[in-house]
Structures are given as C-alpha cells and as structure tokens.
Design a protein around this motif. Sequence first.
Motif, mmCIF file in Angstrom:
data_model
loop_
_atom_site.group_PDB
_atom_site.id
_atom_site.type_symbol
_atom_site.label_atom_id
_atom_site.label_comp_id
_atom_site.label_asym_id
_atom_site.label_seq_id
_atom_site.Cartn_x
_atom_site.Cartn_y
_atom_site.Cartn_z
ATOM 1 N N ILE A 1 35.820 62.140 49.535
ATOM 2 C CA ILE A 1 36.522 60.859 49.713
ATOM 3 C C ILE A 1 37.515 60.664 48.577
ATOM 4 O O ILE A 1 38.643 60.225 48.781
ATOM 5 N N PHE A 2 37.081 61.004 47.363
ATOM 6 C CA PHE A 2 37.959 60.854 46.189
ATOM 7 C C PHE A 2 39.200 61.724 46.335
ATOM 8 O O PHE A 2 40.328 61.262 46.121
ATOM 9 N N ILE A 3 39.011 63.002 46.708
ATOM 10 C CA ILE A 3 40.141 63.930 46.821
ATOM 11 C C ILE A 3 41.104 63.447 47.900
ATOM 12 O O ILE A 3 42.332 63.419 47.704
ATOM 13 N N THR A 4 40.546 63.060 49.043
ATOM 14 C CA THR A 4 41.383 62.582 50.161
ATOM 15 C C THR A 4 42.146 61.325 49.767
ATOM 16 O O THR A 4 43.355 61.204 50.034
ATOM 17 N N THR A 5 41.442 60.403 49.084
ATOM 18 C CA THR A 5 42.081 59.143 48.671
ATOM 19 C C THR A 5 43.173 59.389 47.653
ATOM 20 O O THR A 5 44.257 58.805 47.721
ATOM 21 N N ALA A 6 42.914 60.274 46.699
ATOM 22 C CA ALA A 6 43.900 60.575 45.663
ATOM 23 C C ALA A 6 45.170 61.163 46.268
ATOM 24 O O ALA A 6 46.291 60.756 45.910
ATOM 25 N N ILE A 7 44.991 62.121 47.166
ATOM 26 C CA ILE A 7 46.153 62.740 47.822
ATOM 27 C C ILE A 7 46.919 61.709 48.631
ATOM 28 O O ILE A 7 48.161 61.651 48.599
ATOM 29 N N SER A 8 46.200 60.863 49.375
ATOM 30 C CA SER A 8 46.837 59.846 50.213
ATOM 31 C C SER A 8 47.638 58.860 49.382
ATOM 32 O O SER A 8 48.770 58.493 49.746
ATOM 33 N N ILE A 9 47.069 58.417 48.238
ATOM 34 C CA ILE A 9 47.770 57.457 47.381
ATOM 35 C C ILE A 9 49.029 58.069 46.800
ATOM 36 O O ILE A 9 50.096 57.424 46.751
ATOM 37 N N LEU A 10 48.949 59.330 46.355
ATOM 38 C CA LEU A 10 50.116 59.995 45.782
ATOM 39 C C LEU A 10 51.214 60.161 46.829
ATOM 40 O O LEU A 10 52.410 59.954 46.519
ATOM 41 N N LEU A 11 50.836 60.521 48.044
ATOM 42 C CA LEU A 11 51.824 60.643 49.117
ATOM 43 C C LEU A 11 52.462 59.293 49.432
ATOM 44 O O LEU A 11 53.682 59.185 49.617
ATOM 45 N N PHE A 12 51.630 58.251 49.459
ATOM 46 C CA PHE A 12 52.118 56.906 49.765
ATOM 47 C C PHE A 12 53.133 56.454 48.716
ATOM 48 O O PHE A 12 54.212 55.944 49.044
ATOM 49 N N ILE A 13 52.786 56.666 47.420
ATOM 50 C CA ILE A 13 53.685 56.260 46.333
ATOM 51 C C ILE A 13 54.989 57.062 46.384
ATOM 52 O O ILE A 13 56.079 56.518 46.163
ATOM 53 N N THR A 14 54.879 58.377 46.690
ATOM 54 C CA THR A 14 56.074 59.220 46.760
ATOM 55 C C THR A 14 57.025 58.720 47.849
ATOM 56 O O THR A 14 58.246 58.617 47.642
ATOM 57 N N ILE A 15 56.472 58.381 49.003
ATOM 58 C CA ILE A 15 57.309 57.916 50.125
ATOM 59 C C ILE A 15 57.938 56.569 49.804
ATOM 60 O O ILE A 15 59.153 56.375 49.978
ATOM 61 N N ILE A 16 57.135 55.629 49.283
ATOM 62 C CA ILE A 16 57.643 54.282 48.981
ATOM 63 C C ILE A 16 58.685 54.324 47.878
ATOM 64 O O ILE A 16 59.628 53.530 47.850
ATOM 65 N N SER A 17 58.547 55.303 46.945
ATOM 66 C CA SER A 17 59.476 55.362 45.809
ATOM 67 C C SER A 17 60.912 55.627 46.240
ATOM 68 O O SER A 17 61.857 55.324 45.499
ATOM 69 N N PHE A 18 61.097 56.222 47.429
ATOM 70 C CA PHE A 18 62.468 56.443 47.917
ATOM 71 C C PHE A 18 63.166 55.128 48.214
ATOM 72 O O PHE A 18 64.387 55.038 48.183
ATOM 73 N N PHE A 19 62.357 54.099 48.521
ATOM 74 C CA PHE A 19 62.923 52.798 48.879
ATOM 75 C C PHE A 19 62.764 51.751 47.763
ATOM 76 O O PHE A 19 63.545 50.812 47.666
ATOM 77 N N TRP A 20 61.699 51.958 46.885
ATOM 78 C CA TRP A 20 61.410 50.943 45.837
ATOM 79 C C TRP A 20 60.902 51.659 44.586
ATOM 80 O O TRP A 20 59.727 51.987 44.452
ATOM 81 N N LYS A 21 61.825 51.955 43.670
ATOM 82 C CA LYS A 21 61.517 52.738 42.473
ATOM 83 C C LYS A 21 60.413 52.147 41.589
ATOM 84 O O LYS A 21 59.637 52.899 40.987
ATOM 85 N N PRO A 22 60.307 50.802 41.435
ATOM 86 C CA PRO A 22 59.278 50.249 40.522
ATOM 87 C C PRO A 22 57.847 50.673 40.829
ATOM 88 O O PRO A 22 56.977 50.610 39.955
ATOM 89 N N ILE A 23 57.596 51.118 42.057
ATOM 90 C CA ILE A 23 56.211 51.512 42.387
ATOM 91 C C ILE A 23 55.751 52.721 41.556
ATOM 92 O O ILE A 23 54.551 52.963 41.397
ATOM 93 N N LEU A 24 56.726 53.458 41.017
ATOM 94 C CA LEU A 24 56.369 54.630 40.202
ATOM 95 C C LEU A 24 55.595 54.236 38.938
ATOM 96 O O LEU A 24 54.864 55.044 38.362
ATOM 97 N N TRP A 25 55.792 52.979 38.472
ATOM 98 C CA TRP A 25 55.038 52.514 37.296
ATOM 99 C C TRP A 25 53.539 52.535 37.543
ATOM 100 O O TRP A 25 52.738 52.653 36.602
ATOM 101 N N SER A 26 53.113 52.430 38.789
ATOM 102 C CA SER A 26 51.675 52.428 39.107
ATOM 103 C C SER A 26 51.019 53.762 38.763
ATOM 104 O O SER A 26 49.798 53.853 38.603
#
Length: 503
Positions: A6-31
Amino acid sequence: MKPREIFITTAISILLFITIISFFWKPILWSLLFIIPLILIGIKDILQKKHTIKNNFPVIGHFRYLLEGFRPEIQQYFVETDMEGTPVNRIFRSLIYSRAKNENDTTPFGTKTDVYKIGYECMTHSLYPKKQADLDPNPRIAIGGKNCKLPYNSSILNISAMSFGALSQNAVLALNKGAKLGGFAHNTGEGGISPYHLEGGGDLIWQVGTGYFGCRTVEGNFCKDTFKKNAMQKNVKMIEIKLSQGAKPGHGGILPAAKNTEEIAKIRDVKPFTDVHSPPYHTAFSNAEGLMYFIQQLRELSNGKPIGIKLCVGSKEEFIELCEAMKNTNISPDFITVDGGEGGTGAAPVEFSNSLGLPLREGLSFVVNALKKYELKTDIKVIASGKVFSAFHMIRLMALGADGINSARAMMMAIGCIQALQCNTNKCPVGVATQNKSLMKGLDVNEKYIRVSNYHKNIIHSFVEMLSAAGLTKSNEINRKHILHRTGPNKLVSYQELYSESV
C-alpha cells in the motif's frame, strides 16, 4: 494488499499526481519537501531488517516507538493513582517536594490509604503525649565504639551513598551544602571523595568499595598511604566499607572508558579513558576475621575515626560468622549500615534488583537480633538504608532496632528529581543523575541546597511530633510493640509478634 505494498503504491501515485499537477500549478512542487522525506523513510524501513514493525508498516510503524517513548510520562502523569506509582508513589513524592520547599504538607479529608488492606501499618499512640517542648528538636546519636578515638555525633537522618559520576557535580554540591546547612552527614558513595563533596563543607561519610577508589594502587588493590591522606581530611567524619548494596548485592561494576574523564580518573586514582572494573569482592580480605583486621587497620590509619560496614543481608550464616569474628578478635565496627534488596541505584541488572538480597525490614531485624545475641549491640550503631520518605518510615525501622537512617531517593527528590527513570542513560532531564553539562546547568545549587536542608528539618520535626504522640521522649525508646501490621481483615499484630527476636 500488504501495508508495505500500500505504501509503495501510494507513494508512486502521489508522485505521479504531483508531477501532472505541476504542469498547471508550480507551487504544488513545494509539497515534495514534506513528501520526499516520508518516502525515503518508508524505503529505508522496507530495506532494513532489524525492526519487523517498521518493515511491515513503513512510516506509520514509527508511531509505535514514539508512543512507547512517551509511555512512562503518560503513565506517571495521567494513568497512575496517588498510591500506585513506583518506585515512589505520588503521595510521597508530593510530601518530599512540599517539605523541601517549606510549603504546606498537610492533607485534607482523611487518609487515602485502605486501612483494612493486608499490609497496612500504623503506630500506637499514647493517651498521655509528651510535651514537644520537652523533646530534643534535633535528636542525634553518638557513633563510636570502645576502640574509637573520634566518635561522631550524627543526625538520626543522613544522605545515603551516591557517587559523583552517578550524580552530577551540581547535585553533589547541592546535597553537601544542604548537609552543611542542616547539620547532617553526606555519604560519598564508592566513587571516592570529589572536590564537590568538599566544596560545600558538609560532614562526609567516606565509602570505600571494592574498587578502593581514592585509596588504590595501580593494580586496583588497597593503598594505605592514599587512604590515610583522604581519611585525615577534616570533613571526613566516618569511613564505611561497602561489602554489598541492596540494589545489586554481590555484583561488581564497570566505569566505561568514555565516562572515565580526566576529572573522574583523578578522583578515583585510575588512568583516564580506560575501562575501570569494580569487582564484586574485596581483595584486602577474604573472610570474616580478615574483615575485622581490615577494620582495625583503617581505624589506626584514620587516627581513630568511626569505621563501619555496609551490607545487604544474604546468607544469615555469614553474618553470624561476622559476629563470631568480632568476639574472637575483640575487634568490631563502630556502625553497620543495613541496605535492603529494594535499594535504589542508577543501573543494575533486573534479576539483581528484583530477586537478590533480603528486604530491608527482614535484614535489619535479623542483624539487630544477631548483635544482641552476641552482646555486640551496645558498641555498634545500626543504620537502616532504604525507601525512607516520611517520619513513619523512620520510626518503623527504629522499632526494628535501627539507631539511624540513611535516605538517597528522598534527598534526590529534594533537589528536583522527578522520577523520570533516566538515571542509567545520562539523560536525566533535571540534571541530577547525568554528566551532561547542558542538563546539569538547570540544577541551581544555590536554590536546591536549601531544599535539602528544609526537607531534613521538616521530616525530623514530624519525627519528633510522632515521638511525642506515642508518649516517648527519645528515639531509642521506640520498640517493636509500637508498630502494628495488618495480617488479615480483622487482625493487627505488632512487630514484636511479626518479627521474631531469635536468630
């Protein structure tokens, strides 16, 4: 799915989510400043094999250890009742703090003790109490037998053995200055006489243990020259040979090289930054008669100061041999300090603390009985060393034959000990049992030494009040009939019945 999956899946999912959102909203990278460290911790948890909890439950498994670390504090402050805390319950801790601060030490609304519970104890009082004005407000005892040239007029309550090294320099200073102000004695412990024992000017009982610290040769044997030099110091009023202590009878010790600083090495007559062993046995003698001749030697080297022994009773036959040796050699100690198996220490194996040595009251009553049988008690004062926090604790030990009392834990609490149970970690949060200079700075000597004196003064005052209530005028008038012990729902028996006077 397993927690690590669950941890590995969640970690990968969060990183993918942040990468995708960062194309539209750079401040999310601070997370990522928060998320990346958590992921790295989780990866480390999965790869390590030492802790199963962390391996099976990455990141969240750390909360188990975090809560376990807070458990003692949660137990002490939120869970335990006033009567349940160990080694010292809240009622007695509060009593010590109140008396040390000269605050109100009375209690409202009656006792919290279950007086019908088996084990309850009380003192008989008299219909005709004595006037307190007729009693000595500061009772003392003369310690020194027939061969002693310099007897010591001791308070009935003194500071029990605690070494510099186990205690911080500020703690030792506060205790010694308090002893000076209050007119009572301070036992050095077996770590030798430090400058902090001398600076305060208080009376000292120098304890000589199996390591002969302060009076040893390079090989670790007894050295009469350095002993005489230290014994002749004016602050040293008595010398105590430690045979065993209640918390770890028959157990030696080791001062690790890391703790053996140049200062401590100089005090203990050892080489700095080396492991120093304190064996479980003495090399200056190996039997009862040898001990008597060693006592005589120390008495001569100190020009006749009181010489005593400290022990926790184990084999009764061996103590009988000591009594017989006293008769055969016509040499005897001036005092015997009896420690109980429940005694305290900074560090001891659990088996030794819990399961070795007679408890204080059984050991004390036996020692007194044996000395009386061999007609030795007149010249030898018996000092009880144990869990003494109140005047009643003192009186019940005197009922069994103690002439004086030593207390360590109460005196530690008087200078601020909060029973954090960190004595063996060098992390004492109040600077009492640590060599960490940043922690010991918090212990203000000028504030705390007055509290030591206050505690001693107030407990002695309560002791005299109890003597008066019992119709007694002197501490040596207390005997076993004065203390009652509940053995059943409708049966109280006196110590006279409970503790046989035969050997």
